[in-house]
Design a protein around this motif. Structure first.
Motif, PDB file in Angstrom:
ATOM      1  N   MET A   1      39.259  42.456  39.615  1.00 14.46           N
ATOM      2  CA  MET A   1      39.457  43.911  39.640  1.00 14.46           C
ATOM      3  C   MET A   1      40.692  44.264  40.462  1.00 14.46           C
ATOM      4  O   MET A   1      41.516  45.074  40.054  1.00 14.46           O
ATOM      5  CB  MET A   1      38.219  44.609  40.204  1.00 14.46           C
ATOM      6  N   HIS A   2      40.870  43.636  41.624  1.00 18.11           N
ATOM      7  CA  HIS A   2      42.027  43.931  42.469  1.00 18.11           C
ATOM      8  C   HIS A   2      43.327  43.518  41.801  1.00 18.11           C
ATOM      9  O   HIS A   2      44.337  44.217  41.932  1.00 18.11           O
ATOM     10  CB  HIS A   2      41.874  43.273  43.841  1.00 18.11           C
ATOM     11  N   GLU A   3      43.320  42.406  41.083  1.00 18.03           N
ATOM     12  CA  GLU A   3      44.526  41.991  40.367  1.00 18.03           C
ATOM     13  C   GLU A   3      44.878  42.994  39.284  1.00 18.03           C
ATOM     14  O   GLU A   3      46.050  43.334  39.090  1.00 18.03           O
ATOM     15  CB  GLU A   3      44.333  40.600  39.753  1.00 18.03           C
ATOM     16  N   ARG A   4      43.884  43.523  38.573  1.00 16.23           N
ATOM     17  CA  ARG A   4      44.145  44.535  37.538  1.00 16.23           C
ATOM     18  C   ARG A   4      44.669  45.828  38.149  1.00 16.23           C
ATOM     19  O   ARG A   4      45.563  46.454  37.595  1.00 16.23           O
ATOM     20  CB  ARG A   4      42.879  44.795  36.716  1.00 16.23           C
ATOM     21  N   ILE A   5      44.121  46.215  39.291  1.00 18.57           N
ATOM     22  CA  ILE A   5      44.612  47.422  39.976  1.00 18.57           C
ATOM     23  C   ILE A   5      46.064  47.213  40.382  1.00 18.57           C
ATOM     24  O   ILE A   5      46.909  48.088  40.174  1.00 18.57           O
ATOM     25  CB  ILE A   5      43.730  47.770  41.197  1.00 18.57           C
ATOM     26  N   ARG A   6      46.382  46.060  40.953  1.00 16.66           N
ATOM     27  CA  ARG A   6      47.765  45.755  41.342  1.00 16.66           C
ATOM     28  C   ARG A   6      48.708  45.869  40.146  1.00 16.66           C
ATOM     29  O   ARG A   6      49.759  46.479  40.226  1.00 16.66           O
ATOM     30  CB  ARG A   6      47.872  44.356  41.946  1.00 16.66           C
ATOM     31  N   GLU A   7      48.316  45.261  39.041  1.00 15.66           N
ATOM     32  CA  GLU A   7      49.141  45.315  37.833  1.00 15.66           C
ATOM     33  C   GLU A   7      49.322  46.757  37.354  1.00 15.66           C
ATOM     34  O   GLU A   7      50.431  47.164  36.996  1.00 15.66           O
ATOM     35  CB  GLU A   7      48.510  44.470  36.726  1.00 15.66           C
ATOM     36  N   ASP A   8      48.235  47.530  37.331  1.00 17.02           N
ATOM     37  CA  ASP A   8      48.317  48.935  36.900  1.00 17.02           C
ATOM     38  C   ASP A   8      49.260  49.732  37.784  1.00 17.02           C
ATOM     39  O   ASP A   8      50.083  50.513  37.290  1.00 17.02           O
ATOM     40  CB  ASP A   8      46.930  49.597  36.938  1.00 17.02           C
TER      41      ASP A   8
ATOM     42  N   ASP B   1      41.013  51.511  47.799  1.00 19.48           N
ATOM     43  CA  ASP B   1      39.686  51.272  47.228  1.00 19.48           C
ATOM     44  C   ASP B   1      39.865  51.149  45.726  1.00 19.48           C
ATOM     45  O   ASP B   1      40.999  51.062  45.251  1.00 19.48           O
ATOM     46  CB  ASP B   1      38.670  52.355  47.637  1.00 19.48           C
ATOM     47  N   LEU B   2      38.807  51.134  44.972  1.00 19.60           N
ATOM     48  CA  LEU B   2      38.931  50.911  43.528  1.00 19.60           C
ATOM     49  C   LEU B   2      39.610  52.069  42.803  1.00 19.60           C
ATOM     50  O   LEU B   2      39.960  51.935  41.636  1.00 19.60           O
ATOM     51  CB  LEU B   2      37.558  50.637  42.917  1.00 19.60           C
ATOM     52  N   MET B   3      39.827  53.182  43.505  1.00 18.25           N
ATOM     53  CA  MET B   3      40.432  54.336  42.852  1.00 18.25           C
ATOM     54  C   MET B   3      41.655  54.865  43.584  1.00 18.25           C
ATOM     55  O   MET B   3      42.108  55.973  43.321  1.00 18.25           O
ATOM     56  CB  MET B   3      39.389  55.436  42.677  1.00 18.25           C
ATOM     57  N   ALA B   4      42.226  54.072  44.487  1.00 21.32           N
ATOM     58  CA  ALA B   4      43.419  54.515  45.212  1.00 21.32           C
ATOM     59  C   ALA B   4      44.210  53.313  45.702  1.00 21.32           C
ATOM     60  O   ALA B   4      43.638  52.280  46.055  1.00 21.32           O
ATOM     61  CB  ALA B   4      43.034  55.404  46.399  1.00 21.32           C
ATOM     62  N   GLY B   5      45.521  53.481  45.725  1.00 22.64           N
ATOM     63  CA  GLY B   5      46.381  52.420  46.222  1.00 22.64           C
ATOM     64  C   GLY B   5      47.762  52.935  46.549  1.00 22.64           C
ATOM     65  O   GLY B   5      48.147  54.039  46.156  1.00 22.64           O
TER      66      GLY B   5
ATOM     67  N   GLU C   1      42.839  57.367  34.485  1.00 15.59           N
ATOM     68  CA  GLU C   1      44.304  57.472  34.553  1.00 15.59           C
ATOM     69  C   GLU C   1      44.768  57.489  36.013  1.00 15.59           C
ATOM     70  O   GLU C   1      44.240  58.224  36.832  1.00 15.59           O
ATOM     71  CB  GLU C   1      44.769  58.750  33.852  1.00 15.59           C
ATOM     72  N   TRP C   2      45.791  56.664  36.304  1.00 10.04           N
ATOM     73  CA  TRP C   2      46.390  56.642  37.635  1.00 10.04           C
ATOM     74  C   TRP C   2      47.442  57.739  37.716  1.00 10.04           C
ATOM     75  O   TRP C   2      48.326  57.824  36.868  1.00 10.04           O
ATOM     76  CB  TRP C   2      47.055  55.290  37.906  1.00 10.04           C
ATOM     77  N   LEU C   3      47.340  58.594  38.742  1.00 13.56           N
ATOM     78  CA  LEU C   3      48.318  59.660  38.972  1.00 13.56           C
ATOM     79  C   LEU C   3      48.844  59.559  40.397  1.00 13.56           C
ATOM     80  O   LEU C   3      48.117  59.210  41.325  1.00 13.56           O
ATOM     81  CB  LEU C   3      47.688  61.037  38.742  1.00 13.56           C
TER      82      LEU C   3
END
Length: 128
Positions: free
Chosen positions: A4-11, A83-87, A117-119
């Protein structure tokens, strides 16, 4: 399968690159706005803080030659997952237009809405 963290990083890296591609385009305002949370703060060197509250001020501030570069490169990129919804994405940016070079550090904070969607909530650049 990536974690999950790798996908968030990529996104988040894709979103940051989309931001820079938009900012360096011939007409950045519409593309940048699509990446922004309605409450976004944008802090660019030697400019007032931009928000989406006044659409005409936002569009005027991003008119060419705003960040009109022939190319850009992000170095020392770091993604911090809050967290899973912020970076947050931090980096050094080197951009060129002809012989003119732009060097800065940059940081963007991204949040994910209920639609997935990431904003962007905040973006800041500091000249080096």
């Amino acid at each position: 399968m990536p974690s999950m963290h790798e996908r968030i990083r990529e996104d988040l890296l894709l979103k940051e690159r989309a931001l820079w591609t938009a900012m360096t385009s011939a007409a950045p305002a519409p593309a940048v706005q699509k990446l922004c949370n309605p409450e976004v703060n944008l802090m660019f060197p030697q400019m007032p803080i931009l928000t989406l509250e006044d659409q005409s001020t936002f569009e005027k501030a991003l008119e060419p030659p705003f960040h009109r570069f022939d190319g850009y490169q992000l170095d020392e990129v770091r993604v911090i997952i809050i967290d899973l919804m912020a970076g947050v994405v931090t980096y050094k940016v080197r951009a060129m237009r002809g012989k003119r070079e732009y060097l800065a550090t940059g940081s963007s904070t991204w949040s994910q809405g209920s639609d997935g969607e990431w904003l962007m909530a905040h973006h800041q650049e500091t000249l080096i």
